[in-house]
Design a protein around this motif. Structure first.
Motif, PDB file in Angstrom:
ATOM      1  N   UNK A  73      25.082  40.066  43.530  1.00  0.00           N
ATOM      2  CA  UNK A  73      25.372  38.695  43.060  1.00  0.00           C
ATOM      3  C   UNK A  73      26.832  38.503  42.681  1.00  0.00           C
ATOM      4  N   UNK A  74      27.405  39.532  42.110  1.00  0.00           N
ATOM      5  CA  UNK A  74      28.819  39.412  41.701  1.00  0.00           C
ATOM      6  C   UNK A  74      29.731  39.344  42.913  1.00  0.00           C
ATOM      7  N   UNK A  75      29.438  40.154  43.904  1.00  0.00           N
ATOM      8  CA  UNK A  75      30.270  40.137  45.113  1.00  0.00           C
ATOM      9  C   UNK A  75      30.103  38.808  45.859  1.00  0.00           C
ATOM     10  N   UNK A  76      28.871  38.370  45.959  1.00  0.00           N
ATOM     11  CA  UNK A  76      28.619  37.104  46.652  1.00  0.00           C
ATOM     12  C   UNK A  76      29.308  35.934  45.939  1.00  0.00           C
ATOM     13  N   UNK A 127      48.932  31.544  54.184  1.00  0.00           N
ATOM     14  CA  UNK A 127      49.355  32.800  53.556  1.00  0.00           C
ATOM     15  C   UNK A 127      49.498  32.686  52.030  1.00  0.00           C
ATOM     16  N   UNK A 128      50.277  31.717  51.593  1.00  0.00           N
ATOM     17  CA  UNK A 128      50.575  31.622  50.157  1.00  0.00           C
ATOM     18  C   UNK A 128      49.333  31.225  49.343  1.00  0.00           C
ATOM     19  N   UNK A 129      48.619  30.205  49.806  1.00  0.00           N
ATOM     20  CA  UNK A 129      47.447  29.714  49.043  1.00  0.00           C
ATOM     21  C   UNK A 129      46.398  30.799  48.818  1.00  0.00           C
ATOM     22  N   UNK A 130      45.921  31.498  49.881  1.00  0.00           N
ATOM     23  CA  UNK A 130      44.925  32.545  49.621  1.00  0.00           C
ATOM     24  C   UNK A 130      45.462  33.652  48.727  1.00  0.00           C
ATOM     25  N   UNK A 131      46.727  33.978  48.920  1.00  0.00           N
ATOM     26  CA  UNK A 131      47.323  35.051  48.140  1.00  0.00           C
ATOM     27  C   UNK A 131      47.353  34.690  46.650  1.00  0.00           C
ATOM     28  N   UNK A 132      47.786  33.473  46.359  1.00  0.00           N
ATOM     29  CA  UNK A 132      47.858  33.045  44.957  1.00  0.00           C
ATOM     30  C   UNK A 132      46.462  32.951  44.347  1.00  0.00           C
ATOM     31  N   UNK A 133      45.527  32.414  45.126  1.00  0.00           N
ATOM     32  CA  UNK A 133      44.153  32.275  44.628  1.00  0.00           C
ATOM     33  C   UNK A 133      43.563  33.629  44.275  1.00  0.00           C
ATOM     34  N   UNK A 134      43.706  34.562  45.209  1.00  0.00           N
ATOM     35  CA  UNK A 134      43.093  35.873  44.995  1.00  0.00           C
ATOM     36  C   UNK A 134      43.788  36.620  43.858  1.00  0.00           C
ATOM     37  N   UNK A 135      45.072  36.369  43.704  1.00  0.00           N
ATOM     38  CA  UNK A 135      45.807  37.019  42.621  1.00  0.00           C
ATOM     39  C   UNK A 135      45.296  36.529  41.258  1.00  0.00           C
ATOM     40  N   UNK A 136      45.119  35.213  41.160  1.00  0.00           N
ATOM     41  CA  UNK A 136      44.624  34.633  39.901  1.00  0.00           C
ATOM     42  C   UNK A 136      43.217  35.137  39.579  1.00  0.00           C
ATOM     43  N   UNK A 137      42.368  35.175  40.610  1.00  0.00           N
ATOM     44  CA  UNK A 137      40.981  35.611  40.384  1.00  0.00           C
ATOM     45  C   UNK A 137      40.906  37.104  40.090  1.00  0.00           C
ATOM     46  N   UNK A 138      41.762  37.866  40.751  1.00  0.00           N
ATOM     47  CA  UNK A 138      41.749  39.317  40.511  1.00  0.00           C
ATOM     48  C   UNK A 138      42.180  39.609  39.078  1.00  0.00           C
ATOM     49  N   UNK A 139      43.179  38.876  38.633  1.00  0.00           N
ATOM     50  CA  UNK A 139      43.676  39.091  37.272  1.00  0.00           C
ATOM     51  C   UNK A 139      42.622  38.728  36.235  1.00  0.00           C
ATOM     52  N   UNK A 140      41.894  37.660  36.507  1.00  0.00           N
ATOM     53  CA  UNK A 140      40.928  37.192  35.509  1.00  0.00           C
ATOM     54  C   UNK A 140      39.564  37.848  35.717  1.00  0.00           C
ATOM     55  N   UNK A 141      38.944  37.561  36.845  1.00  0.00           N
ATOM     56  CA  UNK A 141      37.561  37.991  37.040  1.00  0.00           C
ATOM     57  C   UNK A 141      37.455  39.456  37.440  1.00  0.00           C
ATOM     58  N   UNK A 142      38.406  39.932  38.225  1.00  0.00           N
ATOM     59  CA  UNK A 142      38.372  41.334  38.652  1.00  0.00           C
ATOM     60  C   UNK A 142      38.385  42.265  37.455  1.00  0.00           C
ATOM     61  N   UNK A 143      39.310  41.998  36.549  1.00  0.00           N
ATOM     62  CA  UNK A 143      39.421  42.841  35.352  1.00  0.00           C
ATOM     63  C   UNK A 143      38.166  42.719  34.491  1.00  0.00           C
ATOM     64  N   UNK A 144      37.636  41.499  34.382  1.00  0.00           N
ATOM     65  CA  UNK A 144      36.434  41.281  33.561  1.00  0.00           C
ATOM     66  C   UNK A 144      35.236  42.027  34.140  1.00  0.00           C
ATOM     67  N   UNK A 145      35.087  41.950  35.457  1.00  0.00           N
ATOM     68  CA  UNK A 145      33.962  42.630  36.117  1.00  0.00           C
ATOM     69  C   UNK A 145      34.048  44.137  35.932  1.00  0.00           C
ATOM     70  N   UNK A 146      35.271  44.621  36.118  1.00  0.00           N
ATOM     71  CA  UNK A 146      35.482  46.065  35.986  1.00  0.00           C
ATOM     72  C   UNK A 146      35.058  46.545  34.597  1.00  0.00           C
ATOM     73  N   UNK A 147      35.494  45.830  33.584  1.00  0.00           N
ATOM     74  CA  UNK A 147      35.167  46.200  32.202  1.00  0.00           C
ATOM     75  C   UNK A 147      33.670  46.048  31.941  1.00  0.00           C
ATOM     76  N   UNK A 148      33.116  44.947  32.411  1.00  0.00           N
ATOM     77  CA  UNK A 148      31.691  44.664  32.179  1.00  0.00           C
ATOM     78  C   UNK A 148      30.814  45.798  32.727  1.00  0.00           C
ATOM     79  N   UNK A 149      31.092  46.172  33.970  1.00  0.00           N
ATOM     80  CA  UNK A 149      30.278  47.219  34.602  1.00  0.00           C
ATOM     81  C   UNK A 149      30.504  48.566  33.905  1.00  0.00           C
ATOM     82  N   UNK A 150      31.753  48.847  33.551  1.00  0.00           N
ATOM     83  CA  UNK A 150      32.041  50.108  32.856  1.00  0.00           C
ATOM     84  C   UNK A 150      31.302  50.156  31.518  1.00  0.00           C
ATOM     85  N   UNK A 151      31.292  49.050  30.801  1.00  0.00           N
ATOM     86  CA  UNK A 151      30.584  48.993  29.510  1.00  0.00           C
ATOM     87  C   UNK A 151      29.085  49.169  29.722  1.00  0.00           C
TER      88      UNK A 151
END
Lengths: 317, 140, 261
Positions: C149-152, C101-125
């Motif tokens: 490719x990004x989802x994979x 529970x904790x490990x996947x949650x922390x991992x996904x939180x870190x990636x969402x904060x970093x890569x999720x936000x970056x992807x969102x901005x990149x595609x919007x731009x």
């Protein structure tokens, strides 16, 4: 740049994948996921409490699990169990499979190995399972206990009702006990109990008897003295007369009785914890007090009747 | 998201930008990589060779933001030329390269890659006719 | 009053439309993911690039955070286990709570904060600057080239980084088990293996993959909602990230329900 990038990505994927796959593989190996398994078939008249994945235990050790449950042509439940191949040797033709339903926890199939000399159990054979229901067994064992508990409860209820009822047996017993205690308080035996020494008791009794005798004797003497008083004043009131001697004797007696009184007080303290005995000693004390009082009044009467004069009275002609 | 275009259209226009997160050679090679599934090394070799035709091989690894107007035009032109049997359409070249005095450089650039496209059309305003120095200009 | 009711209706319809569009988008992505033709050289290149930016580039920071988290988390958890006299359940707590529970949650939180936000901005731009139109002109499917490719790479990154996070926490757990319970490493591993269920590990990987799928799909989906104006970029990012966090919670709850069945 891309060679470097691809190299980094490739290295990352390779190392991480190897680590993850190794970890999962290790767990899978330890959990016998890759081990060879043999499938055996058991039959039961009821599929109640049977579930897929249910463990098969030998001496409390898991050797397999229920793989599938099917309804057989004869209406029986066919239980397909998967046993690790390395444990298959424990399954003999005379082995017994027991569906154990513990009071707490999930049901399990327990294997009771038969004789090892017996031929191995064939995977084609269908073994009948025995149901051992811990809950029912426990309930059966508990039934007489519960019945007895029920009887005890009824008895307790009767007793409680009796206690509450003033005319009840218990209250009657208590009243009788009270009466008996009063009676006991008047007996010597309790004095024995309080003093612990029979000699002391006899001494007390002897002293009381002597006092009684002395009192009787004194009464008799007083009567005689009354008769004699008229005869001779001098003989009676002289320095070595009868009355001064008697007075000395009586004062001595009062002193002794006072000592006896103290002794009784002491005994009373010793027996303070025993109520009934205290009552006995109280009675004794009262007897002694009465005796002393009687003697004191006797002395006073003597004084009143025959006043002791320091100076002989000179009778005028 | 999708809009139908002729399969061999190679459009060069200010409205069709280069991909900002790819460098020069990848912008050009993208079509070959995507449609022909050509290997990356092969595609890069082709692209660098083409850039060399314009003595611009040094820009192969640069990001788009580092390019001037002429270099951007060249990259867009080469990208359009990567389409199989390309019909290159250059939309208002003087908007793409505003500091050009005439279309000589445009024509020159097309000549250097004439082996790569099937046909080429230049669309521009009529008042720019003189800057092309060509006679068979069609007006619509 | 009418305006109020209309407002509710408009919001509901908007929400339903958005949910439907997201589901349809998800369906299209799944179709493209399963289509072998998607995986041409250009797509492969993007997958590698995205893996590099999502997983490899973040690795030193990720390991550092994992180690820090591991030290604090495992220290607190193991100390609490000891204080509550639950040492007998050490394996179950570590496997059932920390690692699944904790490990996947922390991992996904870190990636969402970093890569999720970056992807969102990149595609919007890309949408605002008409780069997606450029791809369309050259018949390059944006689903194949941008989305898949990004989802994979998101799926692969979350699964692999979760593995690293778990391994770091395992190491921390071994360290603290020795310090607090005096447990040898082999005994510690044995306890974990006994408590581990093979099916739980499979569910864990599927859960990580689902997390990876949605923390990349939603930012891309909402990045594509940007208009031609630059001001639409922050709105698209905001909406996308909101939905990402909602998705994380929903997946976490669903996985808990699934594992408790």
């Amino acid at each position: 740049m891309f060679r470097s990038l691809e190299y980094k990505v490739g290295l990352f994927i390779l190392i991480t994948s190897v680590l993850i796959v190794s970890a999962i593989g290790y767990v899978a190996y330890k959990k016998d996921v890759f081990s060879r398994v043999d499938t055996y078939t058991l039959a039961s008249f009821s599929g109640e409490d049977l579930t897929e994945g249910m463990p098969v235990l030998l001496s409390g050790y898991k050797i397999g699990r229920v793989h599938a449950l099917e309804l057989g042509d004869d209406g029986r439940i066919l239980i397909r169990i998967k046993i690790l191949h390395r444990h298959a040797k424990w399954l003999r033709r005379d082995s017994v499979f027991i569906i154990n339903k513990p009071l707490i926890g999930d049901p399990r199939i327990v294997l009771s190995t038969g004789k090892m000399s017996s031929p191995p159990l064939s995977t084609e054979a269908i073994k009948e399972v025995v149901v051992a229901n811990d809950i029912n067994t426990t309930i059966k064992k508990l039934e007489p206990v519960v019945e007895r508990l029920n009887r005890i409860t009824i008895n307790i209820e009767t007793l409680t009702a009796n206690l509450v009822d003033p005319k009840g047996n218990v209250n009657q017993i208590l009243r009788h006990t009270e009466t008996l205690a009063e009676r006991l308080a008047r007996t010597d035996s309790l004095l024995d109990l309080a003093l612990g020494n029979p000699d002391t008791v006899s001494a007390v009794q002897e002293a009381l008897k002597n006092t009684e005798e002395i009192t009787t004797e004194m009464t008799r003497i007083l009567k005689t003295v009354d008769a004699m008083a008229v005869k001779s004043d001098e003989a009676l009131y002289g320095k070595d007369g009868i009355f001064p001697s008697m007075r000395t004797l009586l004062v001595d007696l009062v002193g002794k009785l006072a000592k006896l009184d103290q002794f009784v007080i002491h005994v009373n303290n010793v027996g303070a914890n025993v109520d009934a005995s205290t009552k006995d000693l109280g009675v004794l004390r009262r007897d002694i007090d009465e005796t002393i009082s009687t003697i004191n009044s006797l002395v006073k009467e003597l004084d009143r009747k025959i006043p002791f004069r320091k100076e002989p009275r000179i009778k005028l002609p | 998201m999708k809009e139908r275009h002729p399969e061999n259209l190679g459009l060069v226009s200010t409205d069709i930008p280069l991909i900002s997160n790819l460098n020069v050679w990848l912008n050009i090679a993208l079509i070959r990589l995507y449609h022909l599934s050509e290997s990356r090394l092969q595609a890069k070799r082709v692209v660098v060779g083409l850039l060399n035709r314009f003595q611009k091989r040094e820009i192969a690894g640069l990001r788009i933001a580092a390019l001037d107007h002429w270099e951007r035009y060249l990259v867009k032109l080469l990208r359009a030329a990567m389409v199989q049997d390309a019909l290159i359409v250059i939309d208002r070249p003087f908007r793409l390269v505003p500091d050009l005095p005439d279309a000589e450089l445009i024509e020159n650039s097309l000549t250097r890659i004439d082996d790569l496209y099937f046909s080429c059309r230049i669309l521009d305003y009529s008042w720019n006719r003189d800057r092309y120095r060509i006679k068979d200009v069609s007006e619509s | 009053m009418v305006t109020f009711i209309e407002g509710i209706g408009t919001r509901t319809l908007k929400l339903c439309r958005s949910a439907f569009e997201t589901l349809f988008f998800t369906w299209q992505v799944i179709l493209h993911l399963l289509d072998l033709k998607t995986y041409n050289k250009a797509t492969q290149l993007v997958i590698i690039t995205q893996l590099y930016f999502t997983a490899v580039q973040i690795l030193p920071l990720f390991i550092y955070i994992s180690a820090l988290m591991g030290l604090f988390l495992m220290g607190i958890v193991l100390d609490s286990i000891k204080q509550m006299g639950m040492a007998g359940n050490l394996g179950n707590i570590l496997m059932g709570f920390i690692f699944t529970e904790v490990c996947p949650f922390m991992t996904v939180l870190l990636l969402a904060l970093r890569s999720g936000a970056a992807l969102n901005t990149e595609v919007a731009v890309m949408k605002v600057s008409k780069e997606l139109d450029a791809l369309n002109v050259f018949r390059i499917d944006a689903f194949d080239y941008i989305v898949v490719p990004r989802i994979l790479s998101g799926i692969i990154s979350v699964v692999l980084l979760n593995g690293i996070f778990t391994l770091v926490l395992l190491a921390s757990g071994a360290l603290f088990s020795r310090m607090i319970f005096g447990l040898a490493f082999d005994a510690y591993i044995r306890i974990l293996v006994v408590s581990a269920d093979f099916s739980d590990l499979v569910i864990l990987i599927l859960k990580c993959a689902t997390f990876g799928f949605f923390i990349t799909l939603l930012p891309i989906r909402y990045g594509l909602t940007a208009s031609n104006e630059l001001s639409s970029i922050p709105i698209a990012v905001l909406t996308g990230m909101n939905n990402v966090f909602i998705a994380i919670v929903v997946i976490e709850v669903l996985s808990l329900i699934l594992s408790s069945i």
